[in-house]
Design an enzyme around this catalytic site. Structure first.
Site, PDB file in Angstrom:
ATOM      1  N   CYS A   5      26.598  71.857  23.121  1.00 10.86           N
ATOM      2  CA  CYS A   5      26.426  72.413  24.123  1.00 10.86           C
ATOM      3  C   CYS A   5      24.968  72.787  24.638  1.00 10.86           C
ATOM      4  O   CYS A   5      24.415  72.448  25.858  1.00 10.86           O
ATOM      5  CB  CYS A   5      27.156  73.509  24.544  1.00 10.86           C
ATOM      6  SG  CYS A   5      29.125  73.514  23.625  1.00 10.86           S
ATOM      7  N   CYS A  14      55.098  88.645  41.374  1.00 10.19           N
ATOM      8  CA  CYS A  14      53.933  89.581  40.920  1.00 10.19           C
ATOM      9  C   CYS A  14      53.616  90.598  41.828  1.00 10.19           C
ATOM     10  O   CYS A  14      53.507  91.725  41.238  1.00 10.19           O
ATOM     11  CB  CYS A  14      52.764  88.503  40.904  1.00 10.19           C
ATOM     12  SG  CYS A  14      53.015  86.812  40.240  1.00 10.19           S
ATOM     13  N   HIS A  55      52.607  94.225  40.851  1.00 11.57           N
ATOM     14  CA  HIS A  55      51.018  94.436  40.685  1.00 11.57           C
ATOM     15  C   HIS A  55      50.256  95.042  42.123  1.00 11.57           C
ATOM     16  O   HIS A  55      49.264  95.329  42.160  1.00 11.57           O
ATOM     17  CB  HIS A  55      50.375  93.146  40.508  1.00 11.57           C
ATOM     18  CG  HIS A  55      50.694  93.084  38.845  1.00 11.57           C
ATOM     19  ND1 HIS A  55      50.278  93.898  37.919  1.00 11.57           N
ATOM     20  CD2 HIS A  55      51.359  91.810  38.364  1.00 11.57           C
ATOM     21  CE1 HIS A  55      50.747  93.435  36.779  1.00 11.57           C
ATOM     22  NE2 HIS A  55      51.469  92.308  36.852  1.00 11.57           N
ATOM     23  N   CYS A  93      54.015  87.442  31.815  1.00 14.29           N
ATOM     24  CA  CYS A  93      54.703  88.099  32.832  1.00 14.29           C
ATOM     25  C   CYS A  93      55.669  87.233  33.469  1.00 14.29           C
ATOM     26  O   CYS A  93      56.899  87.884  33.812  1.00 14.29           O
ATOM     27  CB  CYS A  93      53.613  88.481  34.012  1.00 14.29           C
ATOM     28  SG  CYS A  93      52.553  89.900  33.628  1.00 14.29           S
TER      29      CYS A  93
HETATM   30  C1  HEC Z   1      58.146  93.686  36.374  1.00 12.14           C
HETATM   31  C2  HEC Z   1      56.752  93.970  36.273  1.00 12.14           C
HETATM   32  C3  HEC Z   1      55.804  92.676  36.306  1.00 12.14           C
HETATM   33  C4  HEC Z   1      55.807  91.419  37.168  1.00 12.14           C
HETATM   34  C5  HEC Z   1      56.947  90.957  38.143  1.00 12.14           C
HETATM   35  C6  HEC Z   1      54.650  90.996  36.788  1.00 12.14           C
HETATM   36  N1  HEC Z   1      53.916  91.626  36.043  1.00 12.14           N
HETATM   37 FE1  HEC Z   1      52.089  91.371  35.498  1.00 12.14          FE
HETATM   38  N2  HEC Z   1      52.123  93.003  34.259  1.00 12.14           N
HETATM   39  C7  HEC Z   1      52.971  93.913  34.266  1.00 12.14           C
HETATM   40  C8  HEC Z   1      52.753  94.858  33.139  1.00 12.14           C
HETATM   41  C9  HEC Z   1      53.629  95.923  32.837  1.00 12.14           C
HETATM   42  C10 HEC Z   1      51.274  94.431  32.713  1.00 12.14           C
HETATM   43  C11 HEC Z   1      50.650  95.205  31.448  1.00 12.14           C
HETATM   44  C12 HEC Z   1      50.891  96.064  30.738  1.00 12.14           C
HETATM   45  C13 HEC Z   1      51.358  95.254  29.307  1.00 12.14           C
HETATM   46  O1  HEC Z   1      51.905  94.480  29.111  1.00 12.14           O
HETATM   47  O2  HEC Z   1      50.317  95.679  28.449  1.00 12.14           O
HETATM   48  C14 HEC Z   1      51.035  93.239  33.299  1.00 12.14           C
HETATM   49  C15 HEC Z   1      49.808  92.538  33.112  1.00 12.14           C
HETATM   50  C16 HEC Z   1      49.059  91.493  33.857  1.00 12.14           C
HETATM   51  C17 HEC Z   1      48.003  91.268  33.776  1.00 12.14           C
HETATM   52  C18 HEC Z   1      46.703  91.749  33.113  1.00 12.14           C
HETATM   53  C19 HEC Z   1      45.779  92.748  33.798  1.00 12.14           C
HETATM   54  C20 HEC Z   1      44.776  93.089  32.927  1.00 12.14           C
HETATM   55  O3  HEC Z   1      43.935  94.058  32.831  1.00 12.14           O
HETATM   56  O4  HEC Z   1      44.253  92.250  32.042  1.00 12.14           O
HETATM   57  C21 HEC Z   1      47.885  90.142  34.868  1.00 12.14           C
HETATM   58  C22 HEC Z   1      46.565  89.366  35.157  1.00 12.14           C
HETATM   59  C23 HEC Z   1      49.222  89.938  35.399  1.00 12.14           C
HETATM   60  N3  HEC Z   1      50.157  90.712  35.031  1.00 12.14           N
HETATM   61  C24 HEC Z   1      49.748  89.157  36.437  1.00 12.14           C
HETATM   62  C25 HEC Z   1      50.749  88.766  36.759  1.00 12.14           C
HETATM   63  C26 HEC Z   1      51.111  87.810  37.756  1.00 12.14           C
HETATM   64  C27 HEC Z   1      50.262  86.651  38.237  1.00 12.14           C
HETATM   65  C28 HEC Z   1      52.612  87.894  37.844  1.00 12.14           C
HETATM   66  C29 HEC Z   1      53.521  86.834  38.625  1.00 12.14           C
HETATM   67  C30 HEC Z   1      53.555  85.732  37.877  1.00 12.14           C
HETATM   68  C31 HEC Z   1      52.967  89.034  37.117  1.00 12.14           C
HETATM   69  N4  HEC Z   1      51.854  89.703  36.499  1.00 12.14           N
HETATM   70  C32 HEC Z   1      54.230  89.541  37.279  1.00 12.14           C
HETATM   71  C33 HEC Z   1      54.027  93.791  35.046  1.00 12.14           C
HETATM   72  C34 HEC Z   1      54.641  92.640  35.884  1.00 12.14           C
HETATM   73  C1  HEC Z   2      25.309  65.791  27.103  1.00 15.41           C
HETATM   74  C2  HEC Z   2      25.411  66.716  28.133  1.00 15.41           C
HETATM   75  C3  HEC Z   2      26.410  68.021  28.168  1.00 15.41           C
HETATM   76  C4  HEC Z   2      26.969  68.622  27.009  1.00 15.41           C
HETATM   77  C5  HEC Z   2      26.998  68.149  25.520  1.00 15.41           C
HETATM   78  C6  HEC Z   2      27.669  69.577  27.385  1.00 15.41           C
HETATM   79  N1  HEC Z   2      27.795  69.602  28.626  1.00 15.41           N
HETATM   80 FE1  HEC Z   2      28.435  71.164  29.918  1.00 15.41          FE
HETATM   81  N2  HEC Z   2      27.771  70.212  31.706  1.00 15.41           N
HETATM   82  C7  HEC Z   2      27.005  69.030  31.700  1.00 15.41           C
HETATM   83  C8  HEC Z   2      26.999  68.583  32.953  1.00 15.41           C
HETATM   84  C9  HEC Z   2      26.125  67.476  33.659  1.00 15.41           C
HETATM   85  C10 HEC Z   2      27.621  69.644  33.790  1.00 15.41           C
HETATM   86  C11 HEC Z   2      28.015  69.432  35.329  1.00 15.41           C
HETATM   87  C12 HEC Z   2      29.409  69.157  35.503  1.00 15.41           C
HETATM   88  C13 HEC Z   2      29.611  67.735  35.186  1.00 15.41           C
HETATM   89  O1  HEC Z   2      28.785  66.744  35.766  1.00 15.41           O
HETATM   90  O2  HEC Z   2      30.347  67.530  34.080  1.00 15.41           O
HETATM   91  C14 HEC Z   2      28.166  70.603  32.806  1.00 15.41           C
HETATM   92  C15 HEC Z   2      28.909  71.822  33.427  1.00 15.41           C
HETATM   93  C16 HEC Z   2      29.467  72.710  32.561  1.00 15.41           C
HETATM   94  C17 HEC Z   2      29.996  74.054  33.111  1.00 15.41           C
HETATM   95  C18 HEC Z   2      30.180  74.452  34.248  1.00 15.41           C
HETATM   96  C19 HEC Z   2      28.503  74.988  34.769  1.00 15.41           C
HETATM   97  C20 HEC Z   2      28.769  75.390  36.260  1.00 15.41           C
HETATM   98  O3  HEC Z   2      27.899  75.935  36.925  1.00 15.41           O
HETATM   99  O4  HEC Z   2      29.986  75.105  36.894  1.00 15.41           O
HETATM  100  C21 HEC Z   2      30.085  74.842  31.806  1.00 15.41           C
HETATM  101  C22 HEC Z   2      30.753  76.054  31.731  1.00 15.41           C
HETATM  102  C23 HEC Z   2      30.038  73.927  30.593  1.00 15.41           C
HETATM  103  N3  HEC Z   2      29.151  72.783  31.012  1.00 15.41           N
HETATM  104  C24 HEC Z   2      29.966  74.365  29.335  1.00 15.41           C
HETATM  105  C25 HEC Z   2      29.758  73.376  28.168  1.00 15.41           C
HETATM  106  C26 HEC Z   2      30.106  73.886  26.848  1.00 15.41           C
HETATM  107  C27 HEC Z   2      30.845  75.117  26.368  1.00 15.41           C
HETATM  108  C28 HEC Z   2      29.612  72.687  25.957  1.00 15.41           C
HETATM  109  C29 HEC Z   2      30.277  72.291  24.748  1.00 15.41           C
HETATM  110  C30 HEC Z   2      31.329  72.672  24.539  1.00 15.41           C
HETATM  111  C31 HEC Z   2      29.085  71.554  27.155  1.00 15.41           C
HETATM  112  N4  HEC Z   2      29.097  72.413  28.300  1.00 15.41           N
HETATM  113  C32 HEC Z   2      28.733  70.495  26.555  1.00 15.41           C
HETATM  114  C33 HEC Z   2      26.518  68.610  30.595  1.00 15.41           C
HETATM  115  C34 HEC Z   2      27.005  68.956  29.274  1.00 15.41           C
END
Ligand code: HEC
Ligand code: HEC
Ligand code: HEC
Lengths: 277, 136
Positions: A92, A193, A197, A238
């Site tokens: 990278c 969700c 949330h 979730c």
């Molecule tokens: C019935 C309640 C409920 C529903 C419906 C639910 N969640 Fe959650 N969600 C939670 C609880 C409770 C937590 C965190 C607590 C734990 O598990 O530690 C959580 C955690 C999360 C987090 C993490 C936030 C953090 O701080 O990292 C995300 C993102 C999230 N939910 C997205 C979603 C999405 C998208 C959906 C729908 C697809 C959804 N949740 C549906 C109850 C819910």
């Molecule tokens: C040979 C060149 C090359 C290598 C090796 C490479 N990248 Fe990239 N990377 C690029 C190019 C070029 C882009 C622009 C998007 C595209 O054209 O693919 C990019 C885009 C990205 C982006 C998004 C940047 C943005 O601004 O959106 C990320 C994150 C990234 N590379 C991570 C990595 C990681 C992690 C690795 C190794 C696992 C890696 N790249 C290896 C050439 C490389």
């Protein structure tokens, strides 16, 4: 109107057909509503990271890099960053140089629109695109240690940076798709969700505080998982919680939900790698 | 066909008649067992105490998304309690309380749960019998 009063409005003679009709109206209203905030959505100045819902011990764990378990993954990612891989034998770092400058702010605008694919890609997918297109290496499996380490390392370079995801106008239809999924009731428990949330954050689901589902800390270390995990893993759990069929990793629906959550969190600072209970 | 299977399963639900704002008759034709009902309400997999609290001193993990169940037997008749368990949306179309005896009209139900109600008729009767005992 409180619930008891509503009961009396709806108590008599509501048959199933009427109920579905009601649900259809609610759904149609949601679908028809464009970007204007819906009732129940959290106003920008009331948004709070999951961090603010945690107890002091878990906060302290996140605050101190020497005790934050996610930092071990960041260090692994730093090693992988400079390791040559694939038949192109490139690291990278060979293309991106010092991640501290080249990757600063990058994770804060992901998922981002990919022109070639004509759809948004997550940071994990972008890294795998670089592996495929630029390193000629096999993709790293979702939730594998190496993909989590690389994405934690890249996202860590944005710690403290304000989220900008969703700015690209080409993302608009995908953000809307994500929002509709967020509002859609699903699963055997028939919950969306937004029911937890947007409408019930800070309440408790059994013992656990419900947060606002802000995606600021990913990938993050979850004590319950005993490891680092992606935002997709969190969303899938979730979905499983409401007994819905979780989308597969990388599914367009999960990417759209992730994008909606990031756009919903615009301006909030990144915390990667966060800690959550 | 798939549709036929789904229908056959949905038809597996015991028929019930809604009169006014309740279901007067037991879904099983027999009264439920309140002691079993209490154990069910407390079981995580039944999901009640994800949202509700109640007179359950033995468990710390109770939710607060929904009213405390203490006194539910004073506030509601058995017939109303039964309808609420079967399909709470009949009382409030926006409710977050799941419909425990319904298997249709749901979205993306997980493979292990598809075509099945959350609870069986007998479980509902046990819970209704227990809720009816919750008098202040
Ligand atoms: C019935 C309640 C409920 C529903 C419906 C639910 N969640 Fe959650 N969600 C939670 C609880 C409770 C937590 C965190 C607590 C734990 O598990 O530690 C959580 C955690 C999360 C987090 C993490 C936030 C953090 O701080 O990292 C995300 C993102 C999230 N939910 C997205 C979603 C999405 C998208 C959906 C729908 C697809 C959804 N949740 C549906 C109850 C819910
Ligand atoms: C040979 C060149 C090359 C290598 C090796 C490479 N990248 Fe990239 N990377 C690029 C190019 C070029 C882009 C622009 C998007 C595209 O054209 O693919 C990019 C885009 C990205 C982006 C998004 C940047 C943005 O601004 O959106 C990320 C994150 C990234 N590379 C991570 C990595 C990681 C992690 C690795 C190794 C696992 C890696 N790249 C290896 C050439 C490389
Ligand atoms: C996801 C949340 C949720 C779950 C799970 C849930 N409920 Fe409820 N319940 C509610 C809410 C919210 C109300 C308030 C009225 C309304 O919105 O319909 C309620 C109301 C009630 C009432 C009437 C309350 C009163 O005394 O006025 C009873 C009784 C009840 N629920 C029993 C149960 C039982 C028994 C279970 C499990 C088998 C259960 N609920 C599961 C959310 C829930």
């Amino acid at each position: 109107m409180d619930r008891r009063q509503r009961l009396f409005v709806h108590r008599i003679g509501i048959d199933h057909g009427r109920m579905n009709f009601w649900r259809a109206i609610v759904l149609a209203a949601l679908v028809a509503t464009a970007p204007a905030p819906l009732a129940g959505e959290i106003p920008p100045d009331a948004r709070r990271s999951g961090y603010s819902f945690m107890g002091p011990d878990t906060r302290a764990m996140q605050d101190d890099d020497t005790s934050s378990p996610g930092m071990l993954f960041v260090l692994d990612g730093e090693t992988l960053w400079t390791k040559k891989a694939g038949s192109a034998d490139k690291a990278c770092a060979d293309c991106h140089g010092d991640a501290r400058s080249s990757m600063k702010g990058v994770a804060a605008r992901y998922p981002a629109f990919d022109k070639a694919l004509a759809r948004p890609v997550t940071l994990d997918q972008r890294i795998n695109l670089c592996r495929a297109n630029h390193q000629q290496a096999a993709p790293l499996p979702y939730e594998s240690r190496d993909i989590l380490a690389l994405s934690a390392f890249v996202a860590h370079q944005s710690r403290g940076v304000a989220i900008t995801a969703g700015d690209d106008p080409q993302l608009k239809p995908f953000i809307e798709q994500g929002r509709n999924l967020f509002m859609q009731r699903e699963g055997q428990l028939n919950l969306a969700c937004t029911n937890c949330h947007d409408d019930n954050f800070e309440k408790r689901l059994a013992g656990s505080p419900i947060t606002q589902a802000q995606p600021t800390g990913y990938p993050l270390y979850r004590l319950e998982w005993q490891t680092l995990g992606s935002l997709e893993r969190r969303l899938r759990s979730c979905m499983t919680g409401v007994r819905a069929q979780a989308y597969d990793y990388g599914a367009p629906e999960l990417v759209a939900l992730e994008l909606y959550l990031m756009a919903r969190a615009r301006g909030m600072p990144m915390e990667t790698p966060a800690v959550r209970p | 066909s798939l549709a036929f299977v789904a229908n056959a399963r949905a038809e597996g639900l015991a028929p019930y008649e809604i009169i006014g704002d309740g279901i007067a008759e037991s879904l099983t034709g027999a009264p439920g067992d309140a002691a079993r009902g209490r154990a069910l309400v407390l079981a995580r997999t039944t999901t009640c105490i994800l949202c509700h609290s109640g007179p359950f001193p033995e468990t710390r993990f109770q939710g607060d998304l929904a009213p405390d169940l203490t006194g539910a037997g004073n506030r509601w008749t058995v017939s109303q309690l039964r309808l609420r368990m079967v399909d709470a949306a009949r009382f409030n179309p926006d409710t977050i309380m799941p419909s425990y005896y319904r298997a249709d009209g749901l979205v993306r139900v997980g493979r292990n749960f598809a075509g099945k109600p959350i609870l069986s008729a007998a479980e509902i009767e046990d819970i209704v019998a227990y809720l009816a005992t919750l008098r202040d």
